[in-house]
Design a protein around this motif. Structure first.
Motif, PDB file in Angstrom:
ATOM      1  N   ALA A   1       0.838  -1.197   0.000  1.00 38.64           N
ATOM      2  CA  ALA A   1       0.000   0.000   0.000  1.00 38.64           C
ATOM      3  C   ALA A   1       0.876   1.251   0.000  1.00 38.64           C
ATOM      4  O   ALA A   1       1.845   1.323   0.756  1.00 38.64           O
TER       5      ALA A   1
ATOM      6  N   GLU B   1       2.033   4.994   0.865  1.00 37.57           N
ATOM      7  CA  GLU B   1       1.853   5.907   1.986  1.00 37.57           C
ATOM      8  C   GLU B   1       1.736   7.313   1.415  1.00 37.57           C
ATOM      9  O   GLU B   1       2.572   7.746   0.626  1.00 37.57           O
ATOM     10  N   LEU B   2       0.679   8.004   1.821  1.00 37.31           N
ATOM     11  CA  LEU B   2       0.414   9.358   1.355  1.00 37.31           C
ATOM     12  C   LEU B   2       0.383  10.295   2.544  1.00 37.31           C
ATOM     13  O   LEU B   2      -0.091   9.917   3.615  1.00 37.31           O
TER      14      LEU B   2
ATOM     15  N   CYS C   1      -0.925  12.996   5.090  1.00 35.63           N
ATOM     16  CA  CYS C   1      -2.231  13.498   5.532  1.00 35.63           C
ATOM     17  C   CYS C   1      -2.283  14.991   5.225  1.00 35.63           C
ATOM     18  O   CYS C   1      -1.344  15.723   5.539  1.00 35.63           O
TER      19      CYS C   1
ATOM     20  N   GLN D   1      -0.083   8.296   5.763  1.00 37.86           N
ATOM     21  CA  GLN D   1      -1.261   7.450   5.900  1.00 37.86           C
ATOM     22  C   GLN D   1      -1.076   6.318   4.906  1.00 37.86           C
ATOM     23  O   GLN D   1      -0.536   6.529   3.825  1.00 37.86           O
ATOM     24  N   GLU D   2      -1.513   5.137   5.259  1.00 35.90           N
ATOM     25  CA  GLU D   2      -1.411   4.014   4.345  1.00 35.90           C
ATOM     26  C   GLU D   2      -2.748   3.845   3.636  1.00 35.90           C
ATOM     27  O   GLU D   2      -3.787   3.719   4.266  1.00 35.90           O
ATOM     28  N   GLU D   3      -2.707   3.862   2.333  1.00 37.96           N
ATOM     29  CA  GLU D   3      -3.922   3.718   1.547  1.00 37.96           C
ATOM     30  C   GLU D   3      -4.197   2.240   1.301  1.00 37.96           C
ATOM     31  O   GLU D   3      -3.329   1.517   0.831  1.00 37.96           O
TER      32      GLU D   3
ATOM     33  N   ARG E   1      -7.279  -0.768  -0.001  1.00 39.06           N
ATOM     34  CA  ARG E   1      -8.536  -0.991  -0.733  1.00 39.06           C
ATOM     35  C   ARG E   1      -9.425  -1.953   0.041  1.00 39.06           C
ATOM     36  O   ARG E   1      -8.954  -2.849   0.730  1.00 39.06           O
TER      37      ARG E   1
ATOM     38  N   LEU F   1     -11.290   3.154  -1.175  1.00 43.39           N
ATOM     39  CA  LEU F   1     -10.016   3.406  -0.514  1.00 43.39           C
ATOM     40  C   LEU F   1     -10.255   3.855   0.916  1.00 43.39           C
ATOM     41  O   LEU F   1     -11.193   4.608   1.186  1.00 43.39           O
TER      42      LEU F   1
ATOM     43  N   ARG G   1      -7.877   5.244   4.369  1.00 41.50           N
ATOM     44  CA  ARG G   1      -6.557   5.703   4.804  1.00 41.50           C
ATOM     45  C   ARG G   1      -6.326   5.231   6.230  1.00 41.50           C
ATOM     46  O   ARG G   1      -6.990   5.663   7.166  1.00 41.50           O
TER      47      ARG G   1
ATOM     48  N   GLU H   1      -8.224   3.825  11.146  1.00 43.09           N
ATOM     49  CA  GLU H   1      -8.043   4.931  10.217  1.00 43.09           C
ATOM     50  C   GLU H   1      -7.121   5.990  10.826  1.00 43.09           C
ATOM     51  O   GLU H   1      -7.129   6.220  12.037  1.00 43.09           O
TER      52      GLU H   1
END
Length: 122
Positions: A14, A16-17, A19, A26-28, A30, A36, A38, A81
């Motif tokens: 996954a 990581e994006l 926040c 944050q790990e995205e 599915r 999706l 987070r 989350e």
């Protein structure tokens, strides 16, 4: 590596994006419905301490699903989350009754601060 192995690896890896509120990763992940969510990276907590609608269980293919079984097995771990631990966002209303108690406690504290203390009799 076969095509199916490659698809499985991509599901389990996954991205990581950051926040938008706090800038932390944050790990995205599915869901089985391809939505999706987070999640807080690398954090697994005992499922029994998380409200049923907030328990994210990792499936064998890397996807996550809400685990609303009550009561849960005491050893069950779940993901949560990022919004639940984000320092720059208000905590969601997990238990409405607790929010009411929290608001009343805040009002009591404000009244107490606004009332001058009486000097002790001596």
């Amino acid at each position: 590596m076969s095509d199916s192995d490659e698809k499985l690896r991509r599901l389990r890896t996954a991205p990581e994006l950051p926040c938008p509120a706090c800038g932390l990763p944050q790990e995205e992940a599915r869901t089985p419905e391809h939505d999706l969510v987070r999640l807080e990276p690398a954090l697994r907590v005992p499922a029994h301490v998380v409200p049923a609608e907030r328990r994210w269980i990792e499936l064998s293919d890397g996807r996550v699903t809400v685990y609303g079984v009550c009561p849960v097995d005491g050893a069950q771990q779940c993901r949560i989350e990022h919004v639940l631990v984000c320092p720059d966002q208000d905590l969601p209303d997990l238990w409405p009754w607790l929010t009411v108690v929290r608001e009343e406690t805040r009002r009591r504290a404000e009244r107490r601060r606004a009332t001058p203390e009486l000097p002790e009799a001596g």
